[in-house]
Design a protein around this motif. Sequence first.
Motif, short mmCIF file in Angstrom:
data_model
loop_
_atom_site.label_atom_id
_atom_site.label_comp_id
_atom_site.label_asym_id
_atom_site.label_seq_id
_atom_site.Cartn_x
_atom_site.Cartn_y
_atom_site.Cartn_z
N LYS A 87 0.35 106.00 84.89
CA LYS A 87 0.42 106.64 83.57
C LYS A 87 1.36 107.85 83.60
O LYS A 87 2.18 108.02 82.71
N ARG A 88 1.27 108.65 84.64
CA ARG A 88 2.15 109.83 84.76
C ARG A 88 3.59 109.40 84.93
O ARG A 88 4.49 109.99 84.35
N LEU A 89 3.83 108.38 85.75
CA LEU A 89 5.19 107.88 85.96
C LEU A 89 5.79 107.42 84.63
O LEU A 89 6.91 107.81 84.28
N LYS B 77 9.19 108.08 79.61
CA LYS B 77 9.29 108.20 78.15
C LYS B 77 9.86 109.54 77.73
O LYS B 77 10.58 109.63 76.73
N ARG B 78 9.58 110.59 78.48
CA ARG B 78 10.14 111.92 78.19
C ARG B 78 11.64 111.95 78.47
O ARG B 78 12.36 112.78 77.92
N ASN B 79 12.09 111.11 79.37
CA ASN B 79 13.50 111.09 79.78
C ASN B 79 14.13 109.74 79.51
O ASN B 79 14.88 109.22 80.35
N SER C 176 14.56 111.51 90.51
CA SER C 176 15.04 112.76 89.92
C SER C 176 14.12 113.24 88.80
O SER C 176 13.95 114.43 88.59
N VAL C 177 13.49 112.31 88.12
CA VAL C 177 12.56 112.67 87.03
C VAL C 177 11.24 113.20 87.60
O VAL C 177 10.68 114.17 87.10
N LEU C 178 10.74 112.55 88.65
CA LEU C 178 9.47 112.98 89.25
C LEU C 178 9.63 114.25 90.06
O LEU C 178 8.74 115.08 90.12
#
Length: 173
Positions: free
Chosen positions: A34-36, A41-43, A93-95
Motif C-alpha cells: 500500500k505504501r509503495l 501515485k504521488r509521483n 528514487s521515490v522510496l
Amino acid sequence: MLPDESIMSKILLIRGKRVMVDKDLAELYSVPTKRLNEQVKRNLKRFPEDFMFQLTTEEKEEVVAKCDHLKSLKFSANLPYVFTEHGAVMLASVLNSDRAIAVNIQIVRIFTRMREMILTHKDILLKLEQMEKRVSGHDEQIELVFEYLKQLLSSPQEPRVRIGFTRHDEAVE
C-alpha cells in the motif's frame, strides 16, 4: 543482501516485457504494498507506461495461477501494478531508503545479466534454428529408406545362380 535467485524468480514476462509485481517489489524493499503504491501515485509523472502498468483481470488471474507466491493476490480487490527494470529504478528514487537503494542496485544488475545471457544465447538459438530447418523434411525420406530395408529383409531370397569361373574342386549346379 538477498540471493539473486530469489529476485530472478520474481521477474515475470507479461505483455512481452520483463516485469516485477508491486507486491514482490514492496517485499524486497521492506515496505507495505500500500505504501509503495501510494508513493507511485504521488509521483505518477515518473512512471510512464513503459515503466509501469496495471494488470488486467485476466493477466492477474494468469499470474496468480502460475506463481504460488502470489496466491494472496487472488482475493485482492485491486489489480496489481507491474514495473519494468526502469520502473524499479524509479521506485528506488521515490522510496528513498538505504534498503531500497541496495535492493535496486541488485535488481538492475540481475536485469542486465539476464539481458546479456539472452544476447549470448541468441546466437546459439539461431544456429539451432538453422539446423532444425536443414533437418526438417528428412523424416519422410528416412521412413522411405526404412521401408525399402524392410522389403529387402522380408522378401524371400531365391538362390542365385553363380556366374563366372569355377574351380575344379567345386561342384557345378
